[in-house]
Structure formats: C-alpha cells, structure tokens
Design an enzyme around this catalytic site. Structure first.
Site, PDB file in Angstrom:
ATOM      1  N   SER A  33      39.131  32.812  43.722  1.00 55.05           N
ATOM      2  CA  SER A  33      38.476  31.507  43.654  1.00 55.05           C
ATOM      3  C   SER A  33      37.371  31.466  44.709  1.00 55.05           C
ATOM      4  O   SER A  33      37.309  32.336  45.586  1.00 55.05           O
ATOM      5  CB  SER A  33      39.529  30.419  43.920  1.00 55.05           C
ATOM      6  OG  SER A  33      38.971  29.134  43.808  1.00 55.05           O
ATOM      7  N   LYS A  34      36.511  30.499  44.624  1.00 52.78           N
ATOM      8  CA  LYS A  34      35.500  30.308  45.675  1.00 52.78           C
ATOM      9  C   LYS A  34      34.953  28.904  45.557  1.00 52.78           C
ATOM     10  O   LYS A  34      34.914  28.331  44.471  1.00 52.78           O
ATOM     11  CB  LYS A  34      34.346  31.307  45.499  1.00 52.78           C
ATOM     12  CG  LYS A  34      33.514  31.500  46.744  1.00 52.78           C
ATOM     13  CD  LYS A  34      34.224  32.420  47.711  1.00 52.78           C
ATOM     14  CE  LYS A  34      33.389  32.826  48.876  1.00 52.78           C
ATOM     15  NZ  LYS A  34      33.903  34.057  49.487  1.00 52.78           N
TER      16      LYS A  34
END
Ligand code: GLU
Length: 478
Positions: free
Chosen positions: A108-109
C-alpha cells in the site's frame, strides 16, 4: 538519434515494464499475472482545513496494490509531486518489497499533495489529524488492515499524530498502537526504526561485497574500505547510509547531491558535519570544507565506485543514463532509475541493486515495531538478564579453570565486556535486519546465478517476489 525527444515512461509504467520483464521469464497460470500487476484500489480524498482564517483544500491518496496478505503496508509521503500514478507505483513496489524480505504484508502507499515546509507545526498537526481521520474511518488506517509508516516529507512526529488520532477514534482497541509504524519510541515505536532504511542499505552493500562473483560483474573487488561513494539526497535514508558506510566500513563519501547543489571532496566528506550544515542552513550552499557544484545533478555522472540515489524517483533517466560512470548503483530511494535508464545501464554492464531490496530496511523494522505493538512488550525484556547470567557462568568457569590448572590465562577486558552484555532492543533490531537483508540478497543471488535468462538483480528480485505473491494466491485457491 534523429533529434526527436524520446518519451520516458511514467513511474507507474516503469514499474509495470520491469514487472513484465520478469513475468515473461516465469510460468504463471493464465490470468494470475494480471491479478498481481493491477492495483486493487486507490482512494482519493479532498478535505478542508481552516488555517490562517480561511479554508484550505488538500488532496490525499491511499492506494492498496495487493491484499494477498493483510494488513497492507507502506508509507505516507508529503510532497507536491504526489499524484495517483506515483502512489500506485509506490504501492506496487511495496507489495514486491514485502514479499522479497518476507514481511507478512500486502502493499500500500499513501500521499498528501502538500509542501510541508509551507506550514508550521500546529498547522501540520491539524492537516495530518484530518487526513488520518479520513483514512481511519474507511479502515485505510487499521492495525489489522492497513498500517502506514513514514516516507518522504513525514517522520516520527506525523506518525505519533496519526497513532493518537486513530486511538481517539477507537478508544477500546487494545492494539491501537499497531495502526501505524515509525512512531517515536516513547509513543510505541521501536529502537532503530529511524536509522533502519539507511542501515539496510549498509547491510545490503555488505552482503553484496560477500559475493566476489557479483562484485566482479561490477568490475569491483576487495571490501567497502576506501570505495568512493556519491550519495544523492542527504535526508534520513541518505544520511544514515552515508554515515554508517563511512564511519563503520571505511567507505569514502566523495560527493553529496542536494536540492541547492552538490559537494565534492575526493578525500571524503565528513558526513556528520555536512548534515549539521544542511540542518542549520537549509542546504549545502556556503559549506566551507568542500568544492561546491552549482548544478548538483552533474555529480551523478562523476566517476565513483558506488552511486546511491536516496531521494526522488526518476533521477537517473534516459537523458543522463549513458553518462553515469559508477559501475554499481544501489537504489536507496524508490524508483530512482527509470525503465529506460535501466535498459541503457544494463547494456553498459552497470550493476543495479534494486530499490525493492535496497531500501527494504524501513519496512523490515516496521514489521518488528508492529509485532512489538501487538505483543505489548519490548524485545529483549524477558531474556536480557538471563542471557547475561548464563554468559557470566561461562566466564567464571573459564577463569576458575585457568586458576586451578595454573595456566594463567586472562580474558581480555574488551572480550568480557562484549560477551557479557545481553542484547537489548536495538541490538536485536539490527540483528533481525541484518539477517533479513542477507537472506533476501541470497534469494536474489540464487535466481541471478542459477538461470541464464536472468541477467540482472532487479529481474531476479521481481521473480522471487512474484513467485511468493503467486504462491500465496494459490494457497488461497485463486
Ligand atoms: N516508506 C517506507 C518504504 O517505502 C517504509 C514503509 C513501511 O515501513 O511500511 O519502504
């Protein structure tokens, strides 16, 4: 060249191109390749915060690339360069990075399109808490689903605000602290997290130098001692990598590239001094003990043994790749070499230690912090004194034997001190990180060396990572 500008792929396309290069050498079941490559979801939020008497609207993102393991993990960056394409590329890299270093997370980011230097601390706190609220209410911050961490433009302070915001919204969650990593130690963080990414770069290079055949590919030999290094970006990652490599391994940091220019000293810069100057003056301008180069980026092309891009993505691209002289590049930043530059460099024989491995120290120690938060106890707290007393037993016995047999051996004080000291949290974190970096390198190395069609470390890293993600999908029956 016919003079027409060559179009560089976007960061997102670069990651996909590198992924495609690797899957072309793999035998994945039909459809799985696509499933792994695509980004599962990206949430965009626009929210208002009242500052200086008026409402300011901010745009933020949290992208989830793969949920083959949960929670998903990855930093939150504050930068004006943040956009959906970038966040998605970075989320994809997190998936592969976590798989490669065996941290049990999906990728994720997040990002907020903001220049943090334009706001004071109170304003940043309000903006961060509001962003955290928006994400937490959608479970995009959650100890079992999505665990952010620092990235460019954020650090311990922002993570402490996020943790506190989550705890306020989830007052009975006993694991609330595990909702984010990279917190200050006094707010549930872990020793060694701030230095972790730079420390990981050092351990990665140490491991690379343990493989003479890999060193020879780069035309290098010997040890890190005396090797000439240029670092681009003396932020948290670049600073720690440069500091440890120069102070502990004897590497010579001959160049540092910053936003406002570069510094060059063939005899080696004093990293602590340069860092202090940057902190005090906001840049390298005026630093008295080195040659200053106005157009800093040209130093990327200066002869050296090891080039460490540790700041932005895309700094080595098709416009400068053929002029890069370093035989070894270690990507401390995410995506500093574009897919186009990667091809040019590979053809030249430059060895690239890829980002998904080189900068994985951060997420590795984040994993330790998350485990610490869930177990509610500091690493080493139960064992330390017990370990010390067992070591004391051996030392006492050796000294007794020496006395009783009359051989008159004495243990050197340095040995005794080192051997007797039980490991505290910092030693354990460093040991776990070193082990992780060695193990992941060996997995890449084995792929690189055992297959004729795998000709570079990046492709090897992708193959190892994709195999692991694919195995986890298969185990789920997909
Ligand atoms: N932002 C860091 C990275 O890109 C750390 C991520 C984390 O610790 O979750 O790897």
């Amino acid at each position: 060249m016919d003079g027409a500008p060559v179009k560089e792929p976007s960061f997102r396309e670069s990651v996909d191109l590198m992924f495609n290069r690797a899957v072309a050498l793999m035998d994945l079941p039909p459809g799985l390749e696509d499933k792994i490559r695509v980004c599962n979801s990206t949430y965009t939020v626009r929210f208002g915060v009242k500052l200086r008497g008026q409402i300011h609207t901010f745009t933020g993102y949290r992208s989830v690339h793969s949920e083959h393991m949960e929670p998903v993990k990855g930093g939150i960056r504050y930068s004006l360069g943040v956009n959906q394409d970038e966040v998605e590329a970075l989320a994809a890299l997190m998936t592969y990075k976590c798989a490669l270093v065996e941290t049990p997370f999906g990728g994720s980011k997040g990002g907020l399109c903001i220049d943090p230097r334009e706001y004071d601390e109170d304003e940043l706190e309000r903006i961060t808490r509001r962003f955290a609220y928006e994400l937490a209410k959608r479970d995009l911050i959650n100890p079992s689903q999505n665990v952010p961490a620092p990235d460019m433009g954020t650090g311990e302070r922002e993570m402490a605000w996020i943790a506190d915001q989550y705890a306020r919204m989830n007052t009975t969650d006993i694991n609330a602290r595990a909702c984010v990593t990279g917190k200050p130690v006094n707010a549930g963080g872990i020793q060694g997290r701030v230095e972790a990414t730079g420390r990981g770069v050092q351990y990665a290079l140490q491991e690379f130098f343990r493989h003479p055949d890999d060193l020879a590919e780069a035309g290098l030999s010997g040890t890190l001692d005396g090797k000439k290094v240029i670092v681009q970006g003396l932020g948290n990652v670049g600073y720690h990598a440069a500091k440890f490599l120069s102070e502990e391994d004897g590497a010579r940091i001959i160049g540092v590239i910053e936003r406002d220019g570069a510094l060059l000293d063939e005899d080696g810069l004093n990293i602590e001094e340069v860092r202090n100057w940057i902190v005090q003056h906001g840049g390298v301008t005026g630093y008295p003990n080195a040659q200053r180069i106005e157009a800093g980026a040209v130093l990327l092309e200066h002869p050296c043994d090891i080039l460490i891009p540790a700041a932005l993505e895309g700094v080595i691209n098709i416009s400068n790749a053929d002029r890069i002289k370093a035989p070894l590049i270690i990507e401390a930043a995410n995506g500093p070499v574009t897919a186009g530059a990667d091809e040019v460099l590979r053809k030249k024989g430059t060895v690239i230690i890829p980002d998904m491995y080189a900068n994985a120290g951060g997420v590795t120690v984040s994993y330790f912090e998350w485990v610490k938060n869930l177990s509610h106890i500091r690493f080493g707290r139960m064992q330390r004194r017990q370990e010390e007393s067992r070591h004391q037993l051996i030392v006492d016995e050796l000294e007794r034997l020496s006395r009783d047999t009359g051989v008159g051996w004495t243990l050197s004080p340095g040995f005794k001190e080192q051997y007797l000291r039980g490991a505290g949290e910092l030693e354990l974190v460093r040991s776990g990180l070193d082990d992780t970096m060695r193990g992941a390198y060996q997995a890449m190395h084995a792929k690189w060396r055992s297959r004729d069609d795998v000709t570079d470390l990046r492709t090897a890293a992708y193959i190892v990572a994709i195999e692991r993600v694919a195995a986890s999908y298969r185990a789920k029956g997909l």
